[in-house]
Design a protein around this motif. Structure first.
Motif, PDB file in Angstrom:
ATOM      1  N   GLN A  87       0.845  -1.206   0.000  1.00  0.00           N
ATOM      2  CA  GLN A  87       0.000   0.000   0.000  1.00  0.00           C
ATOM      3  C   GLN A  87       0.880   1.256   0.000  1.00  0.00           C
ATOM      4  N   LEU A  88       1.990   1.212   0.724  1.00  0.00           N
ATOM      5  CA  LEU A  88       2.917   2.348   0.743  1.00  0.00           C
ATOM      6  C   LEU A  88       3.554   2.558  -0.627  1.00  0.00           C
ATOM      7  N   VAL A  89       3.950   1.458  -1.287  1.00  0.00           N
ATOM      8  CA  VAL A  89       4.489   1.572  -2.644  1.00  0.00           C
ATOM      9  C   VAL A  89       3.458   2.196  -3.567  1.00  0.00           C
ATOM     10  N   MET A  90       2.211   1.736  -3.466  1.00  0.00           N
ATOM     11  CA  MET A  90       1.139   2.272  -4.306  1.00  0.00           C
ATOM     12  C   MET A  90       0.929   3.750  -4.050  1.00  0.00           C
ATOM     13  N   LEU A  91       0.921   4.160  -2.777  1.00  0.00           N
ATOM     14  CA  LEU A  91       0.711   5.568  -2.445  1.00  0.00           C
ATOM     15  C   LEU A  91       1.831   6.441  -2.995  1.00  0.00           C
ATOM     16  N   MET A  92       3.064   5.970  -2.875  1.00  0.00           N
ATOM     17  CA  MET A  92       4.177   6.750  -3.417  1.00  0.00           C
ATOM     18  C   MET A  92       4.143   6.784  -4.941  1.00  0.00           C
ATOM     19  N   GLY A  93       3.880   5.620  -5.542  1.00  0.00           N
ATOM     20  CA  GLY A  93       3.826   5.579  -6.998  1.00  0.00           C
ATOM     21  C   GLY A  93       2.722   6.439  -7.564  1.00  0.00           C
ATOM     22  N   ALA A  94       1.574   6.435  -6.884  1.00  0.00           N
ATOM     23  CA  ALA A  94       0.430   7.216  -7.359  1.00  0.00           C
ATOM     24  C   ALA A  94       0.531   8.681  -6.965  1.00  0.00           C
ATOM     25  N   GLY A  95       1.446   8.992  -6.034  1.00  0.00           N
ATOM     26  CA  GLY A  95       1.534  10.368  -5.558  1.00  0.00           C
ATOM     27  C   GLY A  95       2.742  11.139  -6.040  1.00  0.00           C
ATOM     28  N   VAL A  96       3.883  10.481  -6.143  1.00  0.00           N
ATOM     29  CA  VAL A  96       5.122  11.213  -6.437  1.00  0.00           C
ATOM     30  C   VAL A  96       5.227  11.591  -7.911  1.00  0.00           C
ATOM     31  N   GLU A  97       5.184  10.585  -8.802  1.00  0.00           N
ATOM     32  CA  GLU A  97       5.330  10.868 -10.228  1.00  0.00           C
ATOM     33  C   GLU A  97       4.195  11.762 -10.755  1.00  0.00           C
ATOM     34  N   PRO A  98       2.916  11.458 -10.487  1.00  0.00           N
ATOM     35  CA  PRO A  98       1.857  12.354 -10.968  1.00  0.00           C
ATOM     36  C   PRO A  98       1.960  13.754 -10.380  1.00  0.00           C
ATOM     37  N   GLU A  99       2.341  13.863  -9.101  1.00  0.00           N
ATOM     38  CA  GLU A  99       2.396  15.184  -8.472  1.00  0.00           C
ATOM     39  C   GLU A  99       3.494  16.042  -9.085  1.00  0.00           C
ATOM     40  N   ARG A 100       4.670  15.448  -9.313  1.00  0.00           N
ATOM     41  CA  ARG A 100       5.748  16.246  -9.884  1.00  0.00           C
ATOM     42  C   ARG A 100       5.394  16.693 -11.300  1.00  0.00           C
ATOM     43  N   ASN A 101       4.692  15.836 -12.063  1.00  0.00           N
ATOM     44  CA  ASN A 101       4.314  16.219 -13.417  1.00  0.00           C
ATOM     45  C   ASN A 101       3.199  17.252 -13.417  1.00  0.00           C
ATOM     46  N   LEU A 102       2.283  17.164 -12.454  1.00  0.00           N
ATOM     47  CA  LEU A 102       1.237  18.171 -12.344  1.00  0.00           C
ATOM     48  C   LEU A 102       1.843  19.534 -12.023  1.00  0.00           C
ATOM     49  N   ILE A 103       2.777  19.561 -11.077  1.00  0.00           N
ATOM     50  CA  ILE A 103       3.452  20.815 -10.724  1.00  0.00           C
ATOM     51  C   ILE A 103       4.262  21.335 -11.911  1.00  0.00           C
ATOM     52  N   GLY A 104       5.051  20.452 -12.530  1.00  0.00           N
ATOM     53  CA  GLY A 104       5.893  20.877 -13.642  1.00  0.00           C
ATOM     54  C   GLY A 104       5.100  21.353 -14.837  1.00  0.00           C
ATOM     55  N   ASN A 105       4.054  20.621 -15.223  1.00  0.00           N
ATOM     56  CA  ASN A 105       3.266  21.000 -16.394  1.00  0.00           C
ATOM     57  C   ASN A 105       2.475  22.274 -16.145  1.00  0.00           C
ATOM     58  N   ALA A 106       1.999  22.469 -14.909  1.00  0.00           N
ATOM     59  CA  ALA A 106       1.284  23.701 -14.591  1.00  0.00           C
ATOM     60  C   ALA A 106       2.233  24.897 -14.577  1.00  0.00           C
ATOM     61  N   LEU A 107       3.443  24.703 -14.046  1.00  0.00           N
ATOM     62  CA  LEU A 107       4.431  25.790 -14.068  1.00  0.00           C
ATOM     63  C   LEU A 107       4.786  26.175 -15.498  1.00  0.00           C
ATOM     64  N   LEU A 108       4.929  25.190 -16.371  1.00  0.00           N
ATOM     65  CA  LEU A 108       5.213  25.505 -17.772  1.00  0.00           C
ATOM     66  C   LEU A 108       4.100  26.345 -18.372  1.00  0.00           C
ATOM     67  N   LEU A 109       2.871  25.977 -18.098  1.00  0.00           N
ATOM     68  CA  LEU A 109       1.736  26.739 -18.616  1.00  0.00           C
ATOM     69  C   LEU A 109       1.736  28.158 -18.070  1.00  0.00           C
ATOM     70  N   LEU A 110       2.022  28.310 -16.779  1.00  0.00           N
ATOM     71  CA  LEU A 110       2.030  29.636 -16.165  1.00  0.00           C
ATOM     72  C   LEU A 110       3.181  30.505 -16.679  1.00  0.00           C
ATOM     73  N   LEU A 111       4.280  29.866 -17.061  1.00  0.00           N
ATOM     74  CA  LEU A 111       5.442  30.614 -17.520  1.00  0.00           C
ATOM     75  C   LEU A 111       5.463  30.801 -19.037  1.00  0.00           C
ATOM     76  N   SER A 112       4.452  30.329 -19.702  1.00  0.00           N
ATOM     77  CA  SER A 112       4.356  30.516 -21.144  1.00  0.00           C
ATOM     78  C   SER A 112       3.982  31.966 -21.410  1.00  0.00           C
ATOM     79  N   ALA A 113       4.939  32.734 -21.931  1.00  0.00           N
ATOM     80  CA  ALA A 113       4.791  34.192 -22.015  1.00  0.00           C
ATOM     81  C   ALA A 113       3.792  34.596 -23.086  1.00  0.00           C
ATOM     82  N   ASP A 114       2.888  35.493 -22.715  1.00  0.00           N
ATOM     83  CA  ASP A 114       2.039  36.141 -23.720  1.00  0.00           C
ATOM     84  C   ASP A 114       1.899  37.620 -23.393  1.00  0.00           C
ATOM     85  N   SER A 115       2.814  38.126 -22.583  1.00  0.00           N
ATOM     86  CA  SER A 115       2.783  39.540 -22.229  1.00  0.00           C
ATOM     87  C   SER A 115       4.199  39.993 -21.918  1.00  0.00           C
TER      88      SER A 115
END
Length: 450
Positions: A234-262
């Motif tokens: 269960q701990l492996v599942m929680l880390m697997g389901a939490g670490v990789e998706p979370e880092r990609n959610l943060i990274g992909n959202a930061l890319l979107l926020l830093l995409s310059a249009d002004s």
């Protein structure tokens, strides 16, 4: 000529593991739609599957556990030796006794232990933990004026947070962080997986002797009576389901926020809206939720043989042309980034809180943050399951690394100082850090005296 869905030879299968797919998965999903609601793909060399790209059909699979099972012990090709045991996708697909790969009453028992334990999380405490870890990581690079927000921030924050949530002591936490990072980066995966298993079993044994106010202890104490192997998985599942998706959610959202249009170099978008757009258009786990038909079945005219992998394309389903209206208004109830049915993500709200807090803490600390390279030059990490940047280089005005010092209580014998910035990440070999270079978790504990 007939429907292309019936031509499922090896040559017809679309590979989901190369640079072409990583660079433009949307174009691949568009081509796969010519086959109908599902299409033949190759997840890795020699690993065949069917990918569901239609939203309605994806829901049918996700919400029909009696017809589509999650237990990968049904996987006929693997049982018959037609899948290489060193295939890079096996760690994400082989059976483990956790709530991700079980069905029926066993799934309900394991999932209840997980959901009840997650339900004990204090939202305010979780937010403070994220802020504290964010401040610690910011102090490691804020004086440089440049950073890789993927590897210096988005990757490390959820790893350290799970050490906190699991109640890890320094030694176990350093090994957990190093080996989980090695597995996600594909570095010496077999050895790293063995070491990860060993340190989690040590953690379970410790919490049986000395329970605390943490997820590991709550799982140990749960009336479902998980044995040590089940607790570890269960701990492996929680880390697997939490670490990789979370880092990609943060990274992909930061890319979107830093995409310059002004002229400011920022999109001007709210963080909440950026996260929601990512969940629609660039979900951190793009293709997963592998199911196995319990009998031969058709899905919108596409034959699905029994005991063969059927993978849900969350990204493909989210961009299904039939969802045009829902997609235009970004209806939160329509996208499938969190899954659906009995295996839907049980940690949707905490995951969004973590991403929101981590991103806001970063942007508030470094208000003139901009991309250091043209957006078009950024690379995406190949792989069939994730939507993950390789790196996210940025620049900003250097600021003093004093955030964690300000958070510490000052005593006469312990001045508020910040440890020197680290010059290397956790060992890629997955072992414990050298004596002269502490691991990330023990260094964090030194700062906060937790």
């Amino acid at each position: 000529m007939g429907c292309p869905a019936h031509h499922t030879t090896q040559a017809a299968r679309m590979p989901l593991y190369g640079e072409e797919f990583a660079a433009d998965p949307g174009a691949v999903y568009d081509r796969l739609r010519a086959y109908g609601p599902a299409a033949p793909v190759e997840l890795a060399p020699g690993v065949e599957a069917t990918l569901v790209t239609e939203h309605e059909s994806a829901l049918r699979v996700l919400q029909s556990p009696a017809l589509f099972a999650r237990d990968s012990r049904r996987w006929k090709a693997l049982a018959e030796g037609r899948v290489a045991l060193d295939s890079p996708v096996l760690p994400m697909m082989v059976y483990r006794p956790n709530c991700l790969f079980t069905d029926g009453t066993e799934h309900l028992r394991l999932r209840k232990a997980v959901t009840d334990s997650l339900g004990r999380l204090n939202v305010n405490r979780l937010g403070r933990d994220v802020e504290r870890i964010a401040d610690y990581l910011l102090d490691q690079f804020s004086e440089r004026g440049m950073a890789d927000l993927l590897n210096d921030y988005a990757k490390l924050l959820p790893l350290l947070l799970f050490n906190q949530l699991f109640g890890c002591p320094a030694g176990i936490g350093d090994r957990l962080t190093a080996n989980m990072a090695a597995i996600f980066d594909g570095q010496d995966v077999m050895r790293a997986n063995e070491e990860l298993t060993a340190c989690l079993m040590e953690l379970v044994a410790l919490k049986r002797r000395q329970p605390g106010n943490d997820i590991t202890s709550w799982l140990v104490e749960h009336p479902s009576g998980l044995n040590d192997e089940e607790l570890k998985d269960q701990l492996v599942m929680l880390m697997g389901a939490g670490v990789e998706p979370e880092r990609n959610l943060i990274g992909n959202a930061l890319l979107l926020l830093l995409s310059a249009d002004s002229s400011t170099g920022r999109s001007g978008m709210r963080v909440e809206d950026a996260i929601d757009q990512v969940l629609w258009n660039n979900p951190p786990i793009a293709n997963y939720a592998t199911h196995f038909p319990v009998q031969d079945v058709e899905l919108g005219g596409v034959p699905l043989p029994a005991d063969t992998p059927v993978v849900i394309s969350f990204a493909g389903a989210n961009t299904d042309p039939a969802l045009t209206e829902a997609h235009q208004v970004l209806s939160k109830g329509a996208h499938l980034a969190w899954g659906a049915g009995p295996h839907a993500c049980p940690a949707k709200d905490p995951a969004q809180l973590i991403a929101l807090t981590a991103i806001e803490r970063l942007l508030n600390a470094l208000p003139d943050l901009t991309l250091a390279v043209p957006q078009g030059s950024l690379r995406w990490r190949p792989g069939p399951f994730h939507r993950a940047l390789v790196a996210l280089p940025v620049r900003f005005s250097p600021t003093p690394g004093l955030r964690t010092a300000a958070a510490r209580p000052v005593t006469a014998s312990q001045p508020a100082t910040v440890p020197p910035a680290r010059t290397q990440t956790a060992s890629s070999s997955g072992g414990t850090a050298p004596a002269k270079q502490k691991g990330w978790w023990s260094s964090f504990l030194d700062v906060f005296r937790l």
